[in-house]
Design a protein around this motif. Structure first.
Motif, PDB file in Angstrom:
ATOM      1  N   GLY A  29       4.059  17.873 -11.324  1.00 24.50           N
ATOM      2  CA  GLY A  29       2.801  17.875 -12.059  1.00 24.50           C
ATOM      3  C   GLY A  29       2.369  16.488 -12.445  1.00 24.50           C
ATOM      4  O   GLY A  29       3.160  15.566 -12.557  1.00 24.50           O
ATOM      5  N   GLY A  30       1.063  16.335 -12.663  1.00 21.26           N
ATOM      6  CA  GLY A  30       0.545  15.034 -13.051  1.00 21.26           C
ATOM      7  C   GLY A  30       0.336  14.969 -14.539  1.00 21.26           C
ATOM      8  O   GLY A  30       0.803  15.791 -15.305  1.00 21.26           O
ATOM      9  N   ARG A  31      -0.403  13.944 -14.958  1.00 19.73           N
ATOM     10  CA  ARG A  31      -0.660  13.725 -16.374  1.00 19.73           C
ATOM     11  C   ARG A  31      -1.480  14.893 -16.931  1.00 19.73           C
ATOM     12  O   ARG A  31      -2.468  15.324 -16.370  1.00 19.73           O
ATOM     13  CB  ARG A  31      -1.409  12.408 -16.551  1.00 19.73           C
ATOM     14  CG  ARG A  31      -1.645  12.049 -17.999  1.00 19.73           C
ATOM     15  CD  ARG A  31      -2.282  10.677 -18.098  1.00 19.73           C
ATOM     16  NE  ARG A  31      -1.431   9.651 -17.501  1.00 19.73           N
ATOM     17  CZ  ARG A  31      -1.811   8.375 -17.400  1.00 19.73           C
ATOM     18  NH1 ARG A  31      -2.992   7.973 -17.835  1.00 19.73           N
ATOM     19  NH2 ARG A  31      -0.996   7.495 -16.842  1.00 19.73           N
ATOM     20  N   GLY A  32      -1.072  15.435 -18.054  1.00 21.61           N
ATOM     21  CA  GLY A  32      -1.774  16.535 -18.691  1.00 21.61           C
ATOM     22  C   GLY A  32      -1.356  17.897 -18.177  1.00 21.61           C
ATOM     23  O   GLY A  32      -1.795  18.911 -18.707  1.00 21.61           O
ATOM     24  N   ALA A  33      -0.524  17.950 -17.134  1.00 21.86           N
ATOM     25  CA  ALA A  33      -0.082  19.240 -16.602  1.00 21.86           C
ATOM     26  C   ALA A  33       1.001  19.819 -17.488  1.00 21.86           C
ATOM     27  O   ALA A  33       1.637  19.128 -18.284  1.00 21.86           O
ATOM     28  CB  ALA A  33       0.433  19.055 -15.178  1.00 21.86           C
ATOM     29  N   LEU A  34       1.223  21.111 -17.321  1.00 18.68           N
ATOM     30  CA  LEU A  34       2.286  21.771 -18.080  1.00 18.68           C
ATOM     31  C   LEU A  34       3.628  21.223 -17.634  1.00 18.68           C
ATOM     32  O   LEU A  34       3.800  20.834 -16.470  1.00 18.68           O
ATOM     33  CB  LEU A  34       2.227  23.283 -17.847  1.00 18.68           C
ATOM     34  CG  LEU A  34       0.995  24.001 -18.426  1.00 18.68           C
ATOM     35  CD1 LEU A  34       1.019  25.464 -18.002  1.00 18.68           C
ATOM     36  CD2 LEU A  34       0.991  23.877 -19.945  1.00 18.68           C
ATOM     37  N   PRO A  35       4.610  21.174 -18.544  1.00 12.84           N
ATOM     38  CA  PRO A  35       5.922  20.683 -18.135  1.00 12.84           C
ATOM     39  C   PRO A  35       6.507  21.569 -17.041  1.00 12.84           C
ATOM     40  O   PRO A  35       6.322  22.790 -17.065  1.00 12.84           O
ATOM     41  CB  PRO A  35       6.757  20.762 -19.428  1.00 12.84           C
ATOM     42  CG  PRO A  35       5.971  21.566 -20.390  1.00 12.84           C
ATOM     43  CD  PRO A  35       4.558  21.557 -19.954  1.00 12.84           C
ATOM     44  N   PRO A  36       7.158  20.972 -16.065  1.00 17.50           N
ATOM     45  CA  PRO A  36       7.700  21.757 -14.951  1.00 17.50           C
ATOM     46  C   PRO A  36       8.838  22.652 -15.426  1.00 17.50           C
ATOM     47  O   PRO A  36       9.493  22.361 -16.425  1.00 17.50           O
ATOM     48  CB  PRO A  36       8.210  20.684 -13.983  1.00 17.50           C
ATOM     49  CG  PRO A  36       8.513  19.516 -14.853  1.00 17.50           C
ATOM     50  CD  PRO A  36       7.486  19.548 -15.958  1.00 17.50           C
ATOM     51  N   PRO A  37       9.063  23.750 -14.737  1.00 12.28           N
ATOM     52  CA  PRO A  37      10.194  24.611 -15.094  1.00 12.28           C
ATOM     53  C   PRO A  37      11.503  23.891 -14.820  1.00 12.28           C
ATOM     54  O   PRO A  37      11.548  22.938 -14.043  1.00 12.28           O
ATOM     55  CB  PRO A  37      10.015  25.822 -14.175  1.00 12.28           C
ATOM     56  CG  PRO A  37       9.241  25.300 -13.008  1.00 12.28           C
ATOM     57  CD  PRO A  37       8.335  24.241 -13.564  1.00 12.28           C
ATOM     58  N   PRO A  38      12.588  24.326 -15.444  1.00 19.43           N
ATOM     59  CA  PRO A  38      13.878  23.671 -15.195  1.00 19.43           C
ATOM     60  C   PRO A  38      14.307  23.830 -13.745  1.00 19.43           C
ATOM     61  O   PRO A  38      14.003  24.837 -13.100  1.00 19.43           O
ATOM     62  CB  PRO A  38      14.829  24.394 -16.155  1.00 19.43           C
ATOM     63  CG  PRO A  38      14.166  25.691 -16.471  1.00 19.43           C
ATOM     64  CD  PRO A  38      12.703  25.419 -16.416  1.00 19.43           C
TER      65      PRO A  38
ATOM     66  N   SER B 263      13.450  14.492 -15.854  1.00 18.45           N
ATOM     67  CA  SER B 263      12.374  13.651 -16.369  1.00 18.45           C
ATOM     68  C   SER B 263      11.695  12.906 -15.230  1.00 18.45           C
ATOM     69  O   SER B 263      12.332  12.556 -14.235  1.00 18.45           O
ATOM     70  CB  SER B 263      12.923  12.650 -17.390  1.00 18.45           C
ATOM     71  OG  SER B 263      13.871  11.800 -16.780  1.00 18.45           O
ATOM     72  N   PRO B 264      10.381  12.651 -15.349  1.00 16.92           N
ATOM     73  CA  PRO B 264       9.667  11.936 -14.287  1.00 16.92           C
ATOM     74  C   PRO B 264      10.108  10.489 -14.222  1.00 16.92           C
ATOM     75  O   PRO B 264      10.717   9.952 -15.152  1.00 16.92           O
ATOM     76  CB  PRO B 264       8.199  12.065 -14.693  1.00 16.92           C
ATOM     77  CG  PRO B 264       8.244  12.246 -16.176  1.00 16.92           C
ATOM     78  CD  PRO B 264       9.505  13.026 -16.458  1.00 16.92           C
ATOM     79  N   VAL B 265       9.786   9.851 -13.119  1.00 15.42           N
ATOM     80  CA  VAL B 265      10.135   8.447 -12.917  1.00 15.42           C
ATOM     81  C   VAL B 265       8.854   7.686 -12.644  1.00 15.42           C
ATOM     82  O   VAL B 265       7.882   8.243 -12.139  1.00 15.42           O
ATOM     83  CB  VAL B 265      11.115   8.288 -11.728  1.00 15.42           C
ATOM     84  CG1 VAL B 265      10.448   8.638 -10.429  1.00 15.42           C
ATOM     85  CG2 VAL B 265      11.705   6.885 -11.667  1.00 15.42           C
ATOM     86  N   SER B 266       8.856   6.409 -13.032  1.00 13.03           N
ATOM     87  CA  SER B 266       7.665   5.595 -12.781  1.00 13.03           C
ATOM     88  C   SER B 266       7.406   5.486 -11.297  1.00 13.03           C
ATOM     89  O   SER B 266       8.323   5.431 -10.492  1.00 13.03           O
ATOM     90  CB  SER B 266       7.857   4.197 -13.374  1.00 13.03           C
ATOM     91  OG  SER B 266       9.016   3.596 -12.825  1.00 13.03           O
ATOM     92  N   ALA B 267       6.146   5.435 -10.927  1.00  9.04           N
ATOM     93  CA  ALA B 267       5.773   5.416  -9.514  1.00  9.04           C
ATOM     94  C   ALA B 267       6.180   4.109  -8.867  1.00  9.04           C
ATOM     95  O   ALA B 267       6.046   3.037  -9.453  1.00  9.04           O
ATOM     96  CB  ALA B 267       4.267   5.606  -9.372  1.00  9.04           C
ATOM     97  N   PRO B 268       6.679   4.143  -7.622  1.00  6.68           N
ATOM     98  CA  PRO B 268       7.022   2.904  -6.918  1.00  6.68           C
ATOM     99  C   PRO B 268       5.767   2.180  -6.455  1.00  6.68           C
ATOM    100  O   PRO B 268       4.658   2.683  -6.558  1.00  6.68           O
ATOM    101  CB  PRO B 268       7.839   3.410  -5.720  1.00  6.68           C
ATOM    102  CG  PRO B 268       7.344   4.804  -5.488  1.00  6.68           C
ATOM    103  CD  PRO B 268       6.978   5.343  -6.846  1.00  6.68           C
TER     104      PRO B 268
END
Length: 353
Positions: free
Chosen positions: A183-192, A161-166
């Motif tokens: 990936g950024g906002r709206g991008a496809l979920p990253p592969p495992p 899962s992504p983490v909030s930006a520092p």
């Protein structure tokens, strides 16, 4: 205690002490006949202990893992150690706090009075440092899944899962190399992610997986609270050699912002300097966790220390109430001059119109 019961406890203690026991050696240690050993083994089996018999010229016995948890036998020191460990586990951040508290209650109730008194006088309260936000809790099932893959040496697949930006200009050491390609906002979920899991470690009340990332071809640390394991696991792998020589050296170096440790006690810090302090080496050593202290005389010593930044290194050295002679590098001298000017300005009374 009846003689038979005492002998059963002694037999159980011996079986727990090593994996395999020849029958003749057990009989010798218990000072009984091999026939008595066989009868006592049968009694232990009736009580639920899975004692397996080994065939061969000598024969013997082994205490196997069973499907149920039979009564356990601990000596006094083991019982106290277990109680203290359970107290510490109630603040482990591993999602087992409630279970640890219940287990501690259970253990305490069955302790003899003399041991219960020792445990009660050794109450341990784990207190976390105050932080702006509570530390993340890890699901115990996730830790079990990671630990199983580490133990079986099987490739682990998981969603991260992504983490909030520092804050701008800052990078969390544990996040380095983890977020690329997410990936950024709206991008496809990253592969495992696909990794070779090597170690499950704790650092600052957080759980981390140390693994070789198969896609990136490099070592990575992953926060366990952000991992969602996928099943099934992948093929088995041959463990690689961890940089730094040990997991402790690797993790210490990684959290200092580098990839390797020099092993000299201060390696891995981005900034490293050397000074001479007008203090006994023994006094400096008591307040130096990471560094090298060399005695130069009764009241002089050489100190090699590292830090995240040059001003931070100067502040760490300045906490010693002693005269300082800078050996190097030049960046350290410049940082002393910079902080000296800043402190002098702070000591000047402000001019009000």
């Amino acid at each position: 205690m009846p003689k038979t019961s005492a002998r059963l406890l002694s037999l159980l203690s011996l079986l727990q002490a090593r994996r395999d026991w020849p029958g003749a050696l057990l009989a010798e240690r218990l000072d009984v006949s091999p026939r008595t050993v066989r009868r006592d083994v049968d009694r232990l089996r009736e009580l639920g202990y899975p004692v397996a018999a080994m065939k061969g010229p000598d024969g013997g016995y082994r205490l196997d893992a069973g499907t149920e948890l039979p009564p356990l036998l601990f000596d006094d020191e083991q019982a106290v150690a277990l109680a203290v460990a359970l107290q510490i586990a109630t603040a482990s951040g591993a999602g087992i706090e409630e279970a640890a508290a219940r287990a501690l209650n259970t253990v305490r109730q069955v302790l003899p009075a003399r041991l219960r008194h020792r445990v009660d006088t050794l109450r341990v309260t784990a207190v976390d440092r105050p932080e702006s936000r509570p530390g993340p809790q890890v699901d115990s099932g996730v830790l079990m899944a990671i630990g199983a893959a580490v133990h079986a040496r099987e490739v682990l697949r998981f969603d991260y899962s992504p983490v909030s930006a520092p804050a701008p200009g800052r990078v969390r050491p544990e996040e380095k190399g983890e977020a690329e390609g997410e990936g950024g906002r709206g991008a496809l979920p990253p592969p495992p992610r696909r990794v070779e899991p090597h170690h499950l470690v704790t650092w600052g009340r957080r759980w981390y997986l140390v693994a070789w990332d198969l896609e990136r071809g490099d070592w990575r640390t992953f926060r366990a609270d952000r991992i969602t394991p996928r099943t099934p696991t992948g093929p088995r792998f041959t463990p690689r050699e961890l940089p730094g020589g040990s997991v402790a050296d690797f993790i210490t170096a990684r959290f200092r912002g580098t990839t390797t440790a020099t092993g000299d006690g201060v390696g891995g810090w981005p900034c490293r300097g050397e000074v001479i302090l007008s203090l006994p080496a023994a006094e400096v050593l008591r307040h130096t966790r990471d560094g090298i202290v060399e005695e130069l005389g009764p009241d002089r010593c050489r100190l090699v220390l590292g830090s995240w930044s040059w001003p931070g290194l100067v502040a760490a050295i300045g906490r010693f109430d002693a005269d300082i002679e800078v050996i190097g590098p030049p960046e350290l001298s410049s940082a002393f001059a910079q902080l000296a000017a800043r402190y002098a300005a702070a000591a000047t009374p402000p001019r009000h119109p």
